[in-house]
Design a protein around this motif. Structure first.
Motif, mmCIF file in Angstrom:
data_model
loop_
_atom_site.group_PDB
_atom_site.id
_atom_site.type_symbol
_atom_site.label_atom_id
_atom_site.label_comp_id
_atom_site.label_asym_id
_atom_site.label_seq_id
_atom_site.Cartn_x
_atom_site.Cartn_y
_atom_site.Cartn_z
ATOM 1 N N ALA A 85 -9.733 -10.561 5.185
ATOM 2 C CA ALA A 85 -9.791 -9.880 6.477
ATOM 3 C C ALA A 85 -10.647 -10.659 7.456
ATOM 4 C CB ALA A 85 -10.335 -8.460 6.301
ATOM 5 N N ALA A 86 -11.730 -11.285 6.956
ATOM 6 C CA ALA A 86 -12.596 -12.080 7.826
ATOM 7 C C ALA A 86 -11.878 -13.349 8.290
ATOM 8 C CB ALA A 86 -13.891 -12.438 7.106
ATOM 9 N N VAL A 87 -11.174 -14.008 7.381
ATOM 10 C CA VAL A 87 -10.403 -15.203 7.749
ATOM 11 C C VAL A 87 -9.360 -14.844 8.800
ATOM 12 C CG1 VAL A 87 -8.773 -16.940 6.912
ATOM 13 C CG2 VAL A 87 -10.775 -16.348 5.532
ATOM 14 N N ARG A 88 -8.666 -13.747 8.570
ATOM 15 C CA ARG A 88 -7.649 -13.271 9.521
ATOM 16 C C ARG A 88 -8.261 -13.045 10.905
ATOM 17 N NH1 ARG A 88 -6.394 -7.978 11.074
ATOM 18 N NH2 ARG A 88 -4.190 -7.575 11.663
ATOM 19 N N ALA A 89 -9.444 -12.437 10.930
ATOM 20 C CA ALA A 89 -10.099 -12.150 12.205
ATOM 21 C C ALA A 89 -10.487 -13.436 12.926
ATOM 22 C CB ALA A 89 -11.329 -11.270 11.980
ATOM 23 N N VAL A 90 -10.968 -14.422 12.186
ATOM 24 C CA VAL A 90 -11.331 -15.704 12.793
ATOM 25 C C VAL A 90 -10.101 -16.358 13.418
ATOM 26 C CG1 VAL A 90 -12.080 -18.059 12.295
ATOM 27 C CG2 VAL A 90 -13.333 -16.127 11.324
ATOM 28 N N VAL A 91 -9.011 -16.393 12.663
ATOM 29 C CA VAL A 91 -7.800 -17.062 13.141
ATOM 30 C C VAL A 91 -7.225 -16.356 14.364
ATOM 31 C CG1 VAL A 91 -5.417 -17.661 12.553
ATOM 32 C CG2 VAL A 91 -7.247 -18.019 10.879
ATOM 33 N N ARG A 92 -7.147 -15.049 14.314
ATOM 34 C CA ARG A 92 -6.507 -14.321 15.412
ATOM 35 C C ARG A 92 -7.401 -14.236 16.641
ATOM 36 N NH1 ARG A 92 -2.311 -9.874 12.854
ATOM 37 N NH2 ARG A 92 -1.092 -11.463 11.752
ATOM 38 N N THR A 93 -8.707 -14.187 16.440
ATOM 39 C CA THR A 93 -9.607 -14.240 17.599
ATOM 40 C C THR A 93 -9.497 -15.599 18.269
ATOM 41 O OG1 THR A 93 -11.152 -12.693 16.537
ATOM 42 C CG2 THR A 93 -12.002 -14.017 18.364
ATOM 43 N N GLY A 94 -9.460 -16.644 17.448
ATOM 44 C CA GLY A 94 -9.291 -17.974 17.999
ATOM 45 C C GLY A 94 -8.007 -18.093 18.808
ATOM 46 N N ALA A 95 -6.909 -17.555 18.260
ATOM 47 C CA ALA A 95 -5.627 -17.626 18.959
ATOM 48 C C ALA A 95 -5.684 -16.895 20.295
ATOM 49 C CB ALA A 95 -4.524 -17.036 18.079
ATOM 50 N N GLN A 96 -6.363 -15.756 20.324
ATOM 51 C CA GLN A 96 -6.488 -14.992 21.567
ATOM 52 C C GLN A 96 -7.311 -15.732 22.615
ATOM 53 O OE1 GLN A 96 -5.250 -12.221 22.703
ATOM 54 N NE2 GLN A 96 -4.488 -11.025 20.970
ATOM 55 N N GLN A 97 -8.252 -16.548 22.143
ATOM 56 C CA GLN A 97 -9.190 -17.201 23.059
ATOM 57 C C GLN A 97 -8.862 -18.672 23.294
ATOM 58 O OE1 GLN A 97 -11.407 -15.505 24.738
ATOM 59 N NE2 GLN A 97 -10.962 -13.596 23.654
ATOM 60 N N GLY A 98 -7.726 -19.131 22.798
ATOM 61 C CA GLY A 98 -7.347 -20.518 23.000
ATOM 62 C C GLY A 98 -8.144 -21.503 22.174
ATOM 63 N N VAL A 99 -8.644 -21.059 21.035
ATOM 64 C CA VAL A 99 -9.413 -21.913 20.130
ATOM 65 C C VAL A 99 -8.594 -22.136 18.860
ATOM 66 C CG1 VAL A 99 -11.508 -22.104 18.738
ATOM 67 C CG2 VAL A 99 -11.624 -21.082 21.019
ATOM 68 N N GLU A 100 -8.344 -23.376 18.498
ATOM 69 C CA GLU A 100 -7.617 -23.676 17.264
ATOM 70 C C GLU A 100 -8.517 -23.439 16.055
ATOM 71 O OE1 GLU A 100 -4.283 -27.018 18.243
ATOM 72 O OE2 GLU A 100 -6.339 -27.749 17.959
ATOM 73 N N VAL A 101 -7.908 -23.010 14.961
ATOM 74 C CA VAL A 101 -8.654 -22.749 13.731
ATOM 75 C C VAL A 101 -8.077 -23.588 12.599
ATOM 76 C CG1 VAL A 101 -9.365 -21.027 12.033
ATOM 77 C CG2 VAL A 101 -9.264 -20.416 14.468
ATOM 78 N N VAL A 102 -8.958 -24.272 11.909
ATOM 79 C CA VAL A 102 -8.595 -25.084 10.755
ATOM 80 C C VAL A 102 -9.123 -24.395 9.501
ATOM 81 C CG1 VAL A 102 -8.877 -27.317 9.608
ATOM 82 C CG2 VAL A 102 -8.691 -27.192 12.107
ATOM 83 N N GLY A 103 -8.255 -24.134 8.546
ATOM 84 C CA GLY A 103 -8.675 -23.532 7.293
ATOM 85 C C GLY A 103 -9.028 -24.606 6.277
ATOM 86 N N ARG B 3 -14.719 -7.223 12.127
ATOM 87 C CA ARG B 3 -15.717 -7.253 13.207
ATOM 88 C C ARG B 3 -16.556 -8.528 13.148
ATOM 89 N NH1 ARG B 3 -17.572 -7.286 17.228
ATOM 90 N NH2 ARG B 3 -18.891 -5.847 18.382
ATOM 91 N N LEU B 4 -16.963 -8.924 11.951
ATOM 92 C CA LEU B 4 -17.822 -10.100 11.821
ATOM 93 C C LEU B 4 -17.045 -11.398 12.011
ATOM 94 C CD1 LEU B 4 -20.175 -9.080 8.862
ATOM 95 C CD2 LEU B 4 -20.545 -8.861 11.333
ATOM 96 N N GLY B 5 -15.783 -11.421 11.594
ATOM 97 C CA GLY B 5 -14.970 -12.608 11.827
ATOM 98 C C GLY B 5 -14.785 -12.868 13.311
ATOM 99 N N GLU B 6 -14.506 -11.806 14.063
ATOM 100 C CA GLU B 6 -14.395 -11.924 15.517
ATOM 101 C C GLU B 6 -15.715 -12.398 16.112
ATOM 102 O OE1 GLU B 6 -13.141 -8.885 19.113
ATOM 103 O OE2 GLU B 6 -14.806 -8.355 17.791
ATOM 104 N N ALA B 7 -16.808 -11.791 15.669
ATOM 105 C CA ALA B 7 -18.128 -12.125 16.215
ATOM 106 C C ALA B 7 -18.509 -13.572 15.935
ATOM 107 C CB ALA B 7 -19.185 -11.185 15.631
#
Length: 347
Positions: free
Chosen positions: A44-62, A294-298
């Motif tokens: 859930a935290a990984v998902r939040a990081v990826v989707r927050t990044g997508a919303q904000q124009g930030v690429e995410v590398v796993g 919440r923490l992934g987004e933060a």
């Protein structure tokens, strides 16, 4: 630990896109990894990081397999569809591993170079204190901004009320305790149940109270194993058909030591049940999914704000930043009120 400023509630038009978060740090690409022991809610935290990044124009590398995979270059770009249908899954899709090579300056230098080769502006590490040590050294030695997300079932990190995976681990252990209580009562038998917690008794204490245990042993309290004998004897005198004793794995006397003391002191039949890694698995409960989201987004917002070398946590319902070194230098104590409650209700 720093509290974020409290702002007035905002009313959003749901037809409008998500507001852009300020990005004074100029973050364009971040990496995320899970490290150490797995914990329900990491996905859930990984998902939040990826989707927050997508919303904000930030690429995410796993990064696969934690720091071990980082220095070997096991990286891949992740998009919103890559993290679809994982919020309910236990474990971590990025996998995790203990890394011996990361303990050396050479191993960390290799990992830093991999991140530079991928044009990564910051790293998000989801894990416990060992993982945060590794992240802290990476930043100190190579200047790569890191943000920690507390993912450990033990709930032993200073700077957050709860850690990702803790709620699920308690529920899993409690389910086992309820089942063992049924058979214990049927056979008029004492069950000594060991739960996880090498250095902290948070799981043991919550399970003891929620499971109606007669006694609980935690690393924070060095009471002798013989104290269980008096408790069991008193329970028998009051007519109880079976007893449950909870022991955190980090308690010095150990579950077997407690069981042996009870048998020697009372002559009653005792069984030891070690729950072990079953507490790490399973679908995360709602509280862990919400906390992780919440923490992934933060964590993404923290990098965009220019934060570095901190853990994002949730304290009293709000997001807080705690320097990584404080998460292991300061001790997070168990609730003494809850400990008293456990003793009071065991009569």
């Amino acid at each position: 630990m720093t509290d974020l400023p409290v702002t007035e509630p905002l009313l959003f038009n749901l037809d409008e896109p998500t507001p852009a978060h300020p990005n004074p740090a100029g973050i364009r690409r971040v990496a995320v990894l899970t490290s150490g022991g797995d914990a329900p809610g990491m996905n859930a935290a990984v998902r939040a990081v990826v989707r927050t990044g997508a919303q904000q124009g930030v690429e995410v590398v796993g990064v696969r397999r934690g720091f071990s995979g980082l220095h070997r270059g096991e990286l891949t770009l992740l998009g919103p569809r890559d993290v679809a249908n994982i919020i309910q899954r236990g474990g971590t899709i990025l996998l995790t591993a203990r890394s011996h090579s990361w303990r050396s300056p050479e191993g960390r230098a290799r990992g830093a170079q991999v991140l530079r080769d991928w044009n990564v502006d910051g790293l998000i590490v989801i894990g416990g204190d060992g993982s945060f040590h590794g992240a802290h050294l990476l930043q100190e030695e190579h200047g790569i901004p890191v943000i920690g997300v507390p993912g450990t079932i033990d709930n032993d990190l200073y700077g957050t009320d709860h850690t990702i995976g803790y709620f699920t681990a308690v529920e899993t252990a409690l389910d086992a305790v309820d089942k063992l209580r049924d058979t214990g009562a049927s056979h008029e038998r004492i069950f000594v149940i060991e739960v996880m917690g090498r250095h902290a008794g948070h799981i043991a204490l919550d399970v003891a109270v929620a499971g109606g245990a007669e006694e609980v042993f935690i690393p924070e309290d060095h009471k002798p194993v013989d104290s269980a004998v008096q408790v069991v004897q008193e329970s028998v005198r009051k007519g109880k058909k079976g007893s449950i004793v909870i022991v955190a794995e980090g308690y010095a006397g150990g579950a077997q030591g407690v069981a042996d003391a009870i048998t020697a002191g009372t002559g009653l039949e005792t069984r030891v049940s070690i729950l072990g890694h079953i507490q790490r698995g399973g679908s995360p409960v709602s509280s862990d999914r919400i906390l992780a989201s919440r923490l992934g987004e933060a964590a993404v917002y923290a990098l965009m704000d220019g934060q570095r070398g901190v853990m994002v946590g949730r304290t009293a319902g709000g997001i807080t930043y705690t320097p990584l070194h404080e998460t292991w230098e300061n001790r997070k104590d168990v609730s003494r009120d809850l400990y008293r409650c456990a003793r009071t209700l065991s009569v």
